[in-house]
Motif scaffolding. Structure first.
Motif, PDB file in Angstrom:
ATOM      1  N   LYS A 163      40.146  72.504  19.645  1.00 43.32           N
ATOM      2  CA  LYS A 163      40.922  71.397  19.081  1.00 43.32           C
ATOM      3  C   LYS A 163      40.833  71.376  17.561  1.00 43.32           C
ATOM      4  O   LYS A 163      41.692  70.819  16.892  1.00 43.32           O
ATOM      5  N   PHE A 164      39.771  71.975  17.010  1.00 36.94           N
ATOM      6  CA  PHE A 164      39.598  72.035  15.564  1.00 36.94           C
ATOM      7  C   PHE A 164      40.143  73.336  14.981  1.00 36.94           C
ATOM      8  O   PHE A 164      39.912  73.641  13.819  1.00 36.94           O
ATOM      9  N   GLY A 165      40.843  74.115  15.787  1.00 40.00           N
ATOM     10  CA  GLY A 165      41.485  75.326  15.292  1.00 40.00           C
ATOM     11  C   GLY A 165      40.760  76.623  15.602  1.00 40.00           C
ATOM     12  O   GLY A 165      41.245  77.702  15.264  1.00 40.00           O
ATOM     13  N   PHE A 166      39.592  76.552  16.235  1.00 40.08           N
ATOM     14  CA  PHE A 166      38.882  77.770  16.615  1.00 40.08           C
ATOM     15  C   PHE A 166      39.608  78.451  17.762  1.00 40.08           C
ATOM     16  O   PHE A 166      40.220  77.791  18.594  1.00 40.08           O
ATOM     17  N   LYS A 167      39.520  79.766  17.799  1.00 36.16           N
ATOM     18  CA  LYS A 167      40.106  80.551  18.884  1.00 36.16           C
ATOM     19  C   LYS A 167      38.988  81.337  19.564  1.00 36.16           C
ATOM     20  O   LYS A 167      38.128  81.914  18.895  1.00 36.16           O
ATOM     21  N   ILE A 168      39.001  81.348  20.891  1.00 39.04           N
ATOM     22  CA  ILE A 168      38.011  82.137  21.630  1.00 39.04           C
ATOM     23  C   ILE A 168      38.334  83.615  21.429  1.00 39.04           C
ATOM     24  O   ILE A 168      39.449  84.054  21.687  1.00 39.04           O
ATOM     25  N   VAL A 169      37.350  84.363  20.927  1.00 41.10           N
ATOM     26  CA  VAL A 169      37.556  85.800  20.716  1.00 41.10           C
ATOM     27  C   VAL A 169      36.808  86.633  21.760  1.00 41.10           C
ATOM     28  O   VAL A 169      37.143  87.799  21.975  1.00 41.10           O
ATOM     29  N   LYS A 170      35.838  86.031  22.417  1.00 39.09           N
ATOM     30  CA  LYS A 170      35.077  86.777  23.421  1.00 39.09           C
ATOM     31  C   LYS A 170      34.321  85.793  24.296  1.00 39.09           C
ATOM     32  O   LYS A 170      33.858  84.754  23.828  1.00 39.09           O
ATOM     33  N   LYS A 171      34.223  86.141  25.569  1.00 37.63           N
ATOM     34  CA  LYS A 171      33.384  85.389  26.499  1.00 37.63           C
ATOM     35  C   LYS A 171      32.432  86.402  27.131  1.00 37.63           C
ATOM     36  O   LYS A 171      32.861  87.357  27.761  1.00 37.63           O
ATOM     37  N   GLU A 172      31.147  86.196  26.928  1.00 40.12           N
ATOM     38  CA  GLU A 172      30.118  87.089  27.465  1.00 40.12           C
ATOM     39  C   GLU A 172      29.418  86.388  28.625  1.00 40.12           C
ATOM     40  O   GLU A 172      29.222  85.176  28.584  1.00 40.12           O
ATOM     41  N   GLU A 173      29.028  87.142  29.629  1.00 37.89           N
ATOM     42  CA  GLU A 173      28.333  86.542  30.761  1.00 37.89           C
ATOM     43  C   GLU A 173      27.094  87.345  31.141  1.00 37.89           C
ATOM     44  O   GLU A 173      26.662  87.303  32.288  1.00 37.89           O
ATOM     45  N   ASN A 174      26.483  88.014  30.188  1.00 36.90           N
ATOM     46  CA  ASN A 174      25.335  88.890  30.448  1.00 36.90           C
ATOM     47  C   ASN A 174      24.019  88.137  30.574  1.00 36.90           C
ATOM     48  O   ASN A 174      23.015  88.743  30.912  1.00 36.90           O
ATOM     49  N   LEU A 175      23.979  86.861  30.282  1.00 34.07           N
ATOM     50  CA  LEU A 175      22.712  86.120  30.272  1.00 34.07           C
ATOM     51  C   LEU A 175      22.510  85.250  31.510  1.00 34.07           C
ATOM     52  O   LEU A 175      21.520  84.543  31.603  1.00 34.07           O
ATOM     53  N   GLY A 176      23.473  85.292  32.425  1.00 32.88           N
ATOM     54  CA  GLY A 176      23.393  84.425  33.594  1.00 32.88           C
ATOM     55  C   GLY A 176      24.154  83.127  33.398  1.00 32.88           C
ATOM     56  O   GLY A 176      24.216  82.285  34.293  1.00 32.88           O
ATOM     57  N   PHE A 177      24.731  82.947  32.239  1.00 34.24           N
ATOM     58  CA  PHE A 177      25.595  81.814  31.926  1.00 34.24           C
ATOM     59  C   PHE A 177      26.587  82.299  30.878  1.00 34.24           C
ATOM     60  O   PHE A 177      26.320  83.259  30.157  1.00 34.24           O
ATOM     61  N   PRO A 178      27.761  81.669  30.793  1.00 33.29           N
ATOM     62  CA  PRO A 178      28.753  82.153  29.825  1.00 33.29           C
ATOM     63  C   PRO A 178      28.380  81.784  28.392  1.00 33.29           C
ATOM     64  O   PRO A 178      27.766  80.744  28.150  1.00 33.29           O
ATOM     65  N   VAL A 179      28.732  82.657  27.471  1.00 31.58           N
ATOM     66  CA  VAL A 179      28.617  82.357  26.036  1.00 31.58           C
ATOM     67  C   VAL A 179      29.983  82.658  25.432  1.00 31.58           C
ATOM     68  O   VAL A 179      30.478  83.778  25.527  1.00 31.58           O
ATOM     69  N   TYR A 180      30.593  81.628  24.854  1.00 37.75           N
ATOM     70  CA  TYR A 180      31.904  81.757  24.223  1.00 37.75           C
ATOM     71  C   TYR A 180      31.705  81.989  22.736  1.00 37.75           C
ATOM     72  O   TYR A 180      30.958  81.262  22.089  1.00 37.75           O
ATOM     73  N   PHE A 181      32.382  82.990  22.182  1.00 31.91           N
ATOM     74  CA  PHE A 181      32.386  83.244  20.748  1.00 31.91           C
ATOM     75  C   PHE A 181      33.755  82.830  20.234  1.00 31.91           C
ATOM     76  O   PHE A 181      34.778  83.298  20.729  1.00 31.91           O
ATOM     77  N   LEU A 182      33.763  81.945  19.237  1.00 30.74           N
ATOM     78  CA  LEU A 182      35.003  81.406  18.694  1.00 30.74           C
ATOM     79  C   LEU A 182      35.068  81.682  17.201  1.00 30.74           C
ATOM     80  O   LEU A 182      34.033  81.749  16.520  1.00 30.74           O
ATOM     81  N   ARG A 183      36.291  81.780  16.695  1.00 34.12           N
ATOM     82  CA  ARG A 183      36.502  82.115  15.286  1.00 34.12           C
ATOM     83  C   ARG A 183      37.562  81.207  14.673  1.00 34.12           C
ATOM     84  O   ARG A 183      38.565  80.904  15.305  1.00 34.12           O
ATOM     85  N   LEU A 184      37.330  80.836  13.423  1.00 36.04           N
ATOM     86  CA  LEU A 184      38.279  80.092  12.611  1.00 36.04           C
ATOM     87  C   LEU A 184      38.488  80.884  11.336  1.00 36.04           C
ATOM     88  O   LEU A 184      37.520  81.401  10.777  1.00 36.04           O
ATOM     89  N   ASN A 185      39.712  80.998  10.854  1.00 39.37           N
ATOM     90  CA  ASN A 185      40.105  81.796   9.675  1.00 39.37           C
ATOM     91  C   ASN A 185      40.284  83.242  10.064  1.00 39.37           C
ATOM     92  O   ASN A 185      39.391  84.031  10.082  1.00 39.37           O
TER      93      ASN A 185
END
Length: 193
Positions: free
Chosen positions: A171-193
């Motif tokens: 909602k603040f303009g970040f875009k999801i660039v990657k979703k990793e699931e190697n740790l047993g839970f998801p980790v979303y990486f987001l980028r702005l600019n």
């Protein structure tokens, strides 16, 4: 919003512990913090560690009502010093525990793989006191920080283990660039600019 100083360490750690202590599901905080009868104390150690690292290599901002905070790091400014080594050692023994080190290293490798090597801004953690959660305090702080850095040319990269937080950042303009699931839970990486 105001910029924190070292005198705000206790307030910031209280905000962050209040925000993350109730979370029992698997996430990055619970991966790092040893889950035992000293969980609250260990979480306090983690939040103070994050605060000190952010003051050394970034900035910390606190909402006007002292109910929310955000810690920013400028990774291109980070360096190893006697102080950072001491902080890391204290963190390992007082918070993580030997048996969790490999999980933390795996989490660090995942972050290293997904964060850019060039200069960027990294919001490390955003928290709001439990009693103020859902009242717009964190959103207002995010807007103020975004406005402060609106002319910034550096990318802003953030990660979260919460799908709800990922949606909030979008909602603040970040875009999801990657979703990793190697740790047993998801980790979303987001980028702005």
């Amino acid at each position: 919003m105001r910029k924190a100083t070292y005198l705000d360490k206790k307030l910031v750690s209280e905000i962050l512990v209040s925000a993350f202590l109730p979370l029992k599901e698997e996430n990055s905080i619970n991966l790092i913090v040893k889950q035992d009868r000293k969980r609250t104390e260990r979480m306090q150690v983690l939040m103070e560690y994050l605060f000190e690292r952010a003051l050394l290599f970034g900035e910390v901002y606190i909402s006007d009502n002292d109910k929310a905070c955000i810690l920013l790091k400028f990774p291109h400014q980070e360096r190893i010093t006697p102080r950072t080594l001491l902080l890391d050692i204290q963190m390992a023994f007082k918070c993580i525990g030997i048996e969790r080190i490999f999980g933390v290293i795996k989490r660090q490798q995942l972050a290293h793989k997904n964060y850019p090597k060039d200069e960027h801004i990294r919001p490390v953690i955003l928290g709001v006191k439990k009693e103020s959660d859902g009242k717009g305090t964190a959103a207002r702080l995010m807007i103020e920080v975004r406005n402060k850095f609106k002319n910034n040319q550096l990318p802003v990269i953030i990660d979260t283990a919460s799908e709800a937080h990922a949606k909030m950042y979008q909602k603040f303009g970040f875009k999801i660039v990657k979703k990793e699931e190697n740790l047993g839970f998801p980790v979303y990486f987001l980028r702005l600019n």
